[in-house]
Design an enzyme around this catalytic site. Structure first.
Site, PDB file in Angstrom:
ATOM      1  N   ALA A  14     -10.618   0.432  62.755  1.00  0.00           N
ATOM      2  CA  ALA A  14     -11.845  -0.264  62.342  1.00  0.00           C
ATOM      3  C   ALA A  14     -12.287   0.158  60.951  1.00  0.00           C
ATOM      4  O   ALA A  14     -13.469   0.288  60.665  1.00  0.00           O
ATOM      5  CB  ALA A  14     -12.950  -0.009  63.372  1.00  0.00           C
ATOM      6  N   GLY A  15     -11.321   0.381  60.048  1.00  0.00           N
ATOM      7  CA  GLY A  15     -11.651   0.626  58.635  1.00  0.00           C
ATOM      8  C   GLY A  15     -11.972  -0.702  57.960  1.00  0.00           C
ATOM      9  O   GLY A  15     -12.153  -1.732  58.636  1.00  0.00           O
ATOM     10  N   GLY A  18      -9.399  -3.526  58.876  1.00  0.00           N
ATOM     11  CA  GLY A  18      -9.524  -3.941  60.277  1.00  0.00           C
ATOM     12  C   GLY A  18     -10.763  -4.805  60.477  1.00  0.00           C
ATOM     13  O   GLY A  18     -10.723  -5.846  61.131  1.00  0.00           O
ATOM     14  N   ASN A 101       0.154   1.465  54.467  1.00  0.00           N
ATOM     15  CA  ASN A 101       0.635   1.732  53.113  1.00  0.00           C
ATOM     16  C   ASN A 101       1.798   2.701  53.173  1.00  0.00           C
ATOM     17  O   ASN A 101       2.029   3.356  54.188  1.00  0.00           O
ATOM     18  CB  ASN A 101      -0.474   2.397  52.285  1.00  0.00           C
ATOM     19  CG  ASN A 101      -1.455   1.392  51.740  1.00  0.00           C
ATOM     20  OD1 ASN A 101      -1.076   0.275  51.382  1.00  0.00           O
ATOM     21  ND2 ASN A 101      -2.714   1.782  51.672  1.00  0.00           N
ATOM     22  N   LYS A 183       5.759  -1.505  46.631  1.00  0.00           N
ATOM     23  CA  LYS A 183       4.369  -1.037  46.825  1.00  0.00           C
ATOM     24  C   LYS A 183       4.346   0.483  46.837  1.00  0.00           C
ATOM     25  O   LYS A 183       3.419   1.103  46.299  1.00  0.00           O
ATOM     26  CB  LYS A 183       3.844  -1.617  48.146  1.00  0.00           C
ATOM     27  CG  LYS A 183       2.388  -1.278  48.471  1.00  0.00           C
ATOM     28  CD  LYS A 183       1.430  -2.377  48.061  1.00  0.00           C
ATOM     29  CE  LYS A 183      -0.040  -1.995  48.134  1.00  0.00           C
ATOM     30  NZ  LYS A 183      -0.572  -1.916  49.456  1.00  0.00           N
ATOM     31  N   ASN A 191      -1.977   6.364  43.055  1.00  0.00           N
ATOM     32  CA  ASN A 191      -2.939   6.987  43.975  1.00  0.00           C
ATOM     33  C   ASN A 191      -3.160   8.490  43.772  1.00  0.00           C
ATOM     34  O   ASN A 191      -4.313   8.929  43.698  1.00  0.00           O
ATOM     35  CB  ASN A 191      -2.547   6.684  45.428  1.00  0.00           C
ATOM     36  CG  ASN A 191      -2.673   5.207  45.742  1.00  0.00           C
ATOM     37  OD1 ASN A 191      -2.462   4.379  44.873  1.00  0.00           O
ATOM     38  ND2 ASN A 191      -3.010   4.864  46.964  1.00  0.00           N
ATOM     39  N   ASN A 201      -8.838   3.467  38.988  1.00  0.00           N
ATOM     40  CA  ASN A 201      -7.419   3.268  38.633  1.00  0.00           C
ATOM     41  C   ASN A 201      -7.171   3.189  37.119  1.00  0.00           C
ATOM     42  O   ASN A 201      -6.227   3.789  36.602  1.00  0.00           O
ATOM     43  CB  ASN A 201      -6.887   1.982  39.277  1.00  0.00           C
ATOM     44  CG  ASN A 201      -6.855   2.073  40.788  1.00  0.00           C
ATOM     45  OD1 ASN A 201      -7.153   3.125  41.356  1.00  0.00           O
ATOM     46  ND2 ASN A 201      -6.505   0.974  41.457  1.00  0.00           N
ATOM     47  N   SER A 254      -7.300   3.841  47.385  1.00  0.00           N
ATOM     48  CA  SER A 254      -7.518   4.246  48.782  1.00  0.00           C
ATOM     49  C   SER A 254      -7.444   5.773  48.915  1.00  0.00           C
ATOM     50  O   SER A 254      -8.187   6.377  49.687  1.00  0.00           O
ATOM     51  CB  SER A 254      -6.482   3.568  49.682  1.00  0.00           C
ATOM     52  OG  SER A 254      -5.180   3.791  49.180  1.00  0.00           O
TER      53      SER A 254
HETATM   54  O1  PAF Z   1      -3.931   2.105  47.604  1.00  0.00           O
HETATM   55  C1  PAF Z   1      -4.563   1.410  46.794  1.00  0.00           C
HETATM   56  O2  PAF Z   1      -5.717   1.655  46.460  1.00  0.00           O
HETATM   57  C2  PAF Z   1      -3.908   0.164  46.229  1.00  0.00           C
HETATM   58  O3  PAF Z   1      -2.681  -0.002  46.861  1.00  0.00           O
HETATM   59  C3  PAF Z   1      -3.733   0.136  44.716  1.00  0.00           C
HETATM   60  C4  PAF Z   1      -2.683  -0.881  44.327  1.00  0.00           C
HETATM   61  C5  PAF Z   1      -3.362   1.475  44.128  1.00  0.00           C
HETATM   62  C6  PAF Z   1      -4.973  -0.398  44.060  1.00  0.00           C
HETATM   63  O4  PAF Z   1      -6.103   0.387  44.226  1.00  0.00           O
END
Ligand code: PAF
Length: 301
Positions: A14-15, A18, A101, A183, A191, A201, A254
């Site tokens: 439930a993040g 979700g 991810n 990805k 990240n 970013n 993230s």
């Molecule tokens: O994990 C994330 O935040 C995203 O995949 C990304 C592409 C780095 C953009 O914030």
């Protein structure tokens, strides 16, 4: 059969993602949300749509009806245990779609549930939960779906139809693992830097800590991809990392969000995966190792 009469969709996790998917699917199909604490909680929240209007979402308590599809939307380190906890209630032919991810957790789950239709999804849809607990649909993207197990191939069309009930852009990709590798390279190159520098970013670009390491990060990822049968130029990975950092300049990654919230990060499925998988291929990945250690240490501070 009306859409609402379909077997419910079970969303695990439930993040922000979700809740976004639950909110977008729930007008057309019954949705159940399995959270960390219980599989039968009623959840209420506000969803702010891309166009700016707010909608109150209420996901009711779970019924005993077996789900028609399962969307696993937990963080990567929690995915396998969260799915295993409810797997005895999921009929064997029900599609399971993994949204994690990084790399490794999807393959582990596909191996463990190899007789089931297991898919991986890779999404560029943007969502976050703001300070007031509202779910903000922040950016329109595309969600790519592809089979990870043999039986998933026969359920692809049906699963596409189910996911399209969200009215998001859903596309199929027969080589979903290739997309996951791309990805992974982006996440490994963005990240950890945003978490360690503690910046959005875009601000990693030009920062000495990033500039001194990014070429080596990409060289190590490219060597691993080559050894895994996915040849790619390190320079093109680096150009892609820089491009995504530029295009998502204002985003808080993230991993940075996880560190700030005191949550477990996905470092072990990103740079940590690069280190572990490199060892298996007899390769060295010292810079990815340094970043993995630094982020692991950061979350313990
Ligand atoms: O994990 C994330 O935040 C995203 O995949 C990304 C592409 C780095 C953009 O914030």
């Amino acid at each position: 059969m009306t859409e609402k009469e379909r077997a419910p969709i079970l969303i695990i996790g439930a993040g922000a993602m979700g809740r976004l998917w639950a909110g977008l699917l729930s007008p057309r199909v019954s949705v159940r949300l399995a959270t960390r604490s219980t599989t039968s909680a009623t959840l209420q929240y506000t969803l702010v749509h891309l166009e700016g209007h707010s909608e109150r979402i209420e996901i009711g308590p779970s019924s005993n009806a077996p789900p028609g599809s399962v969307l696993v939307m937990t963080k990567a380190p929690d995915a396998e245990s969260a799915l295993t906890a409810v797997s005895s209630h999921i009929p064997p032919d029900v599609p399971i779609i993994l949204f994690q991810n990084g790399m490794g957790s999807q393959q582990d789950i596909a191996k463990r549930f190899s007789q089931r239709p297991v898919f991986a999804a890779s999404t560029t849809e943007g969502a976050y939960i703001d300070d007031g607990g509202r779910v903000i649909h922040a950016g329109r993207g595309t969600t790519w779906l592809g089979p990870l197990t043999t039986t998933a191939h026969t359920r692809l069309d049906q699963t596409m139809i189910t996911l399209r009930l969200s009215e998001l852009d859903i596309q199929s990709d027969p080589d979903i693992e290739g997309r996951l590798w791309q990805k992974l390279a982006i996440n490994a190159g963005i990240n950890p830097f945003t978490a360690l520098i503690d910046c959005p970013n875009g601000e990693i670009l030009g920062h000495p800590y990033f500039e001194e390491r990014i070429a080596d990060v990409c060289r190590e990822v490219a060597a691993l991809m080559q050894a895994s049968g996915r040849p790619v130029e390190a320079q093109s990975l680096e150009a892609h990392v820089r491009d995504v950092a530029r295009r998502t300049a204002a985003n808080s990654s993230s991993m940075r969000q996880d560190v700030r919230a005191g949550r477990t990060t996905e470092i072990d499925m990103m740079n940590g995966f690069v280190v572990q998988a490199s060892v298996i291929h007899g390769l060295d990945a010292p810079v990815n190792c340094e970043l993995t250690d630094a982020v692991t240490h950061l979350k313990q501070d």
